[in-house]
Design a protein around this motif. Structure first.
Motif, PDB file in Angstrom:
ATOM      1  N   TYR A 207       0.725  -1.255   0.129  1.00  0.00           N
ATOM      2  CA  TYR A 207      -0.098  -0.011  -0.191  1.00  0.00           C
ATOM      3  C   TYR A 207       0.712   1.188   0.102  1.00  0.00           C
ATOM      4  CZ  TYR A 207      -3.994  -3.052   0.964  1.00  0.00           C
ATOM      5  OH  TYR A 207      -4.829  -4.019   0.735  1.00  0.00           O
ATOM      6  N   ASP A 208       2.250   1.202   0.574  1.00  0.00           N
ATOM      7  CA  ASP A 208       2.856   2.302   0.337  1.00  0.00           C
ATOM      8  C   ASP A 208       3.457   2.590  -0.997  1.00  0.00           C
ATOM      9  OD1 ASP A 208       2.621   3.653   2.907  1.00  0.00           O
ATOM     10  OD2 ASP A 208       4.400   2.566   3.741  1.00  0.00           O
ATOM     11  N   PRO A 209       3.416   3.766  -1.710  1.00  0.00           N
ATOM     12  CA  PRO A 209       4.252   3.859  -2.959  1.00  0.00           C
ATOM     13  C   PRO A 209       5.849   3.627  -3.003  1.00  0.00           C
ATOM     14  CG  PRO A 209       4.034   5.988  -1.791  1.00  0.00           C
ATOM     15  CD  PRO A 209       3.507   4.947  -0.745  1.00  0.00           C
ATOM     16  N   PRO A 210       5.803   2.481  -3.854  1.00  0.00           N
ATOM     17  CA  PRO A 210       7.267   2.063  -3.948  1.00  0.00           C
ATOM     18  C   PRO A 210       8.460   2.793  -4.132  1.00  0.00           C
ATOM     19  CG  PRO A 210       5.888   1.246  -5.701  1.00  0.00           C
ATOM     20  CD  PRO A 210       4.940   1.965  -4.682  1.00  0.00           C
ATOM     21  N   GLY A 211       7.932   3.872  -4.966  1.00  0.00           N
ATOM     22  CA  GLY A 211       9.118   4.969  -5.413  1.00  0.00           C
ATOM     23  C   GLY A 211       9.382   5.486  -4.230  1.00  0.00           C
ATOM     24  N   ALA A 212       8.777   5.797  -3.104  1.00  0.00           N
ATOM     25  CA  ALA A 212       9.124   6.370  -1.989  1.00  0.00           C
ATOM     26  C   ALA A 212       9.706   5.293  -0.742  1.00  0.00           C
ATOM     27  CB  ALA A 212       7.885   6.835  -1.302  1.00  0.00           C
ATOM     28  N   LEU A 213       9.961   4.124  -1.519  1.00  0.00           N
ATOM     29  CA  LEU A 213      10.366   3.321  -0.452  1.00  0.00           C
ATOM     30  C   LEU A 213      11.779   2.606  -0.993  1.00  0.00           C
ATOM     31  CD1 LEU A 213       7.597   1.046   0.840  1.00  0.00           C
ATOM     32  CD2 LEU A 213       8.933   2.420   2.425  1.00  0.00           C
ATOM     33  N   PHE A 214      11.716   2.266  -1.954  1.00  0.00           N
ATOM     34  CA  PHE A 214      13.031   1.294  -2.371  1.00  0.00           C
ATOM     35  C   PHE A 214      13.904   1.766  -3.309  1.00  0.00           C
ATOM     36  CE2 PHE A 214       8.990  -1.488  -1.867  1.00  0.00           C
ATOM     37  CZ  PHE A 214       9.446  -2.122  -0.833  1.00  0.00           C
ATOM     38  N   VAL A 215      15.140   1.172  -3.172  1.00  0.00           N
ATOM     39  CA  VAL A 215      16.293   1.690  -4.011  1.00  0.00           C
ATOM     40  C   VAL A 215      17.075   0.107  -4.411  1.00  0.00           C
ATOM     41  CG1 VAL A 215      16.969   3.804  -3.059  1.00  0.00           C
ATOM     42  CG2 VAL A 215      17.764   1.665  -1.783  1.00  0.00           C
ATOM     43  N   LYS A 216      17.766   0.417  -5.601  1.00  0.00           N
ATOM     44  CA  LYS A 216      18.308  -0.844  -6.228  1.00  0.00           C
ATOM     45  C   LYS A 216      19.302  -1.492  -5.194  1.00  0.00           C
ATOM     46  CE  LYS A 216      16.082  -0.958  -9.997  1.00  0.00           C
ATOM     47  NZ  LYS A 216      15.155  -2.056 -10.131  1.00  0.00           N
ATOM     48  N   ASP A 217      19.478  -2.767  -4.890  1.00  0.00           N
ATOM     49  CA  ASP A 217      20.630  -3.354  -4.291  1.00  0.00           C
ATOM     50  C   ASP A 217      22.045  -2.933  -4.335  1.00  0.00           C
ATOM     51  OD1 ASP A 217      18.582  -4.708  -2.793  1.00  0.00           O
ATOM     52  OD2 ASP A 217      19.071  -6.716  -3.815  1.00  0.00           O
ATOM     53  N   ASN A 218      22.016  -2.751  -5.703  1.00  0.00           N
ATOM     54  CA  ASN A 218      23.597  -2.368  -6.349  1.00  0.00           C
ATOM     55  C   ASN A 218      23.872  -0.620  -6.047  1.00  0.00           C
ATOM     56  OD1 ASN A 218      22.094  -1.206  -8.251  1.00  0.00           O
ATOM     57  ND2 ASN A 218      23.304  -2.265  -9.950  1.00  0.00           N
ATOM     58  N   ASN A 219      22.880  -0.120  -5.606  1.00  0.00           N
ATOM     59  CA  ASN A 219      23.277   1.575  -5.506  1.00  0.00           C
ATOM     60  C   ASN A 219      22.387   2.135  -4.188  1.00  0.00           C
ATOM     61  OD1 ASN A 219      24.324   4.002  -5.828  1.00  0.00           O
ATOM     62  ND2 ASN A 219      23.516   4.426  -7.722  1.00  0.00           N
ATOM     63  N   PRO A 220      22.301   1.416  -3.222  1.00  0.00           N
ATOM     64  CA  PRO A 220      21.344   1.847  -2.086  1.00  0.00           C
ATOM     65  C   PRO A 220      21.604   3.148  -1.729  1.00  0.00           C
ATOM     66  CG  PRO A 220      23.068   0.441  -1.148  1.00  0.00           C
ATOM     67  CD  PRO A 220      23.319   0.408  -2.689  1.00  0.00           C
ATOM     68  N   LEU A 221      22.622   3.955  -1.754  1.00  0.00           N
ATOM     69  CA  LEU A 221      22.965   5.286  -1.241  1.00  0.00           C
ATOM     70  C   LEU A 221      22.666   6.395  -2.138  1.00  0.00           C
ATOM     71  CD1 LEU A 221      26.107   4.652   1.235  1.00  0.00           C
ATOM     72  CD2 LEU A 221      23.632   4.653   1.628  1.00  0.00           C
ATOM     73  N   ILE A 222      22.000   6.013  -3.323  1.00  0.00           N
ATOM     74  CA  ILE A 222      22.086   6.806  -4.612  1.00  0.00           C
ATOM     75  C   ILE A 222      21.394   8.194  -4.156  1.00  0.00           C
ATOM     76  CG2 ILE A 222      19.908   5.966  -5.246  1.00  0.00           C
ATOM     77  CD1 ILE A 222      20.653   6.787  -8.115  1.00  0.00           C
ATOM     78  N   PHE A 223      20.497   8.381  -3.155  1.00  0.00           N
ATOM     79  CA  PHE A 223      19.937   9.546  -2.899  1.00  0.00           C
ATOM     80  C   PHE A 223      20.572  10.278  -2.001  1.00  0.00           C
ATOM     81  CE2 PHE A 223      16.185   7.324  -4.633  1.00  0.00           C
ATOM     82  CZ  PHE A 223      15.734   8.251  -5.468  1.00  0.00           C
ATOM     83  N   TYR A 224      21.467   9.431  -1.106  1.00  0.00           N
ATOM     84  CA  TYR A 224      22.256  10.158   0.103  1.00  0.00           C
ATOM     85  C   TYR A 224      23.372  10.745  -0.588  1.00  0.00           C
ATOM     86  CZ  TYR A 224      19.099   7.970   3.286  1.00  0.00           C
ATOM     87  OH  TYR A 224      18.137   7.182   4.036  1.00  0.00           O
ATOM     88  N   ASP A 225      24.094   9.966  -1.472  1.00  0.00           N
ATOM     89  CA  ASP A 225      25.183  10.572  -2.375  1.00  0.00           C
ATOM     90  C   ASP A 225      24.871  12.004  -2.994  1.00  0.00           C
ATOM     91  OD1 ASP A 225      28.204  10.113  -2.990  1.00  0.00           O
ATOM     92  OD2 ASP A 225      27.241   9.990  -4.961  1.00  0.00           O
ATOM     93  N   LYS A 226      23.791  12.000  -3.710  1.00  0.00           N
ATOM     94  CA  LYS A 226      23.276  12.950  -4.349  1.00  0.00           C
ATOM     95  C   LYS A 226      23.108  14.169  -3.668  1.00  0.00           C
ATOM     96  CE  LYS A 226      22.490  15.298  -8.381  1.00  0.00           C
ATOM     97  NZ  LYS A 226      23.311  15.394  -9.400  1.00  0.00           N
TER      98      LYS A 226
END
Length: 282
Positions: A207-226
């Motif tokens: 029920y939660d929007p997946p785009g607000a939850l999940f990141v790819k296993d091979n780049n989990p810090l993509i948002f933090y790094d940016k």
């Protein structure tokens, strides 16, 4: 029908899906939200009756709970930091741990004798930005989200809680540079790896929007790094960067921030998990 009998139906129907205490809590939340009937009302008058339409409304809610839909979606709102927020399938239901992140910022800046500029990245329902605005009345607060549907909810929640927020629909990953400078940048970005799905409850997964939850296993810090790289040039002297983080990647996230020139502080949440990270530029 007696309300007490309807409560027994809830307990019987959901006994294999939720703990008894949680079912009782659901029932009382629904009767309070739908009919204004409080726990004390039922305790004082066990013979309390509800009409046929009210029974139908509770039966519909019961069917949704049986499918593990979040109680907050059924009621249509939730409480966060003492405020009421509209929520639906387009936004994450705010978590108690996120209140601790808001409190950390308030502890650091409530005594600041100046007008603060704050940016909330990935605002969702607007819970962080709006809670800060209510408690830092002199602050100018902006909020970004990639989801137009999420921003529609946030734009309802802001005036409902008597604050003004500037909302922008933008993809933070497409930014080269933030156009303004800030005293505080805060973000609770997607951080759950695909491999962690097996640990999650159905009410979140379905029920939660997946785009607000999940990141790819091979780049989990993509948002933090940016966001960290953007914050390097967008924070004012003495400014702070705050993150809610994945408990399993706390050290990796902290190390990434340190490599980008930030002095860091890592904190645990009330459940004992590393959940919050603050950075200050050296």
């Amino acid at each position: 029908m007696k309300l007490k009998a309807q409560k027994e139906i809830f307990l019987k129907t959901l006994e294999n899906d939720y703990p008894t205490e949680e079912v009782v809590s659901f029932f009382l939340l629904l009767t309070g939200a739908f009919f204004g009937i409080k726990r004390i009302d039922l305790a004082l008058d066990p013979t309390l009756e509800i009409d046929e339409n009210q029974v139908k409304k509770l039966d519909l809610a019961l069917a949704r709970l049986k499918k593990h839909e979040p109680i907050q979606h059924i009621i249509g709102n939730t409480e966060f930091f003492g405020l009421t927020f509209k929520v639906d399938k387009n936004v994450l239901v705010p978590r108690p741990e996120t209140e601790e992140l808001v409190q950390w910022i308030l502890d650091d800046f409530s005594s600041a004798n100046r007008s603060l500029k704050i940016l909330d990245i990935g605002t969702g329902s607007g819970c962080i930005a709006i809670s800060l605005a209510r408690n830092l009345p002199r602050a100018k607060i902006s909020a970004i989200d990639i989801s137009e549907n999420a921003l529609e909810i946030a734009k309802i929640n802001a005036p409902n809680n008597n604050v003004e927020i500037e909302f922008f629909q933008q993809d933070i990953l497409q930014f080269e540079k933030l156009s303004e400078t800030y005293d505080v940048i805060v973000s609770n970005p997607p951080y759950v790896r695909e491999l962690e799905k097996k640990e999650m409850h159905r009410n979140v997964l379905e029920y939660d929007p997946p785009g607000a939850l999940f990141v790819k296993d091979n780049n989990p810090l993509i948002f933090y790094d940016k966001i960290t790289k953007l914050a390097k040039s967008a924070l004012k002297p003495g400014g702070e960067l705050y993150f809610e983080i994945n408990q399993y990647l706390a050290k990796e996230t902290e190390q990434m921030m340190q490599e980008n020139g930030f002095k860091t502080e890592l904190r645990k949440d009330v459940f004992g998990n590393f959940r919050m990270l603050k950075g200050e530029l050296h």
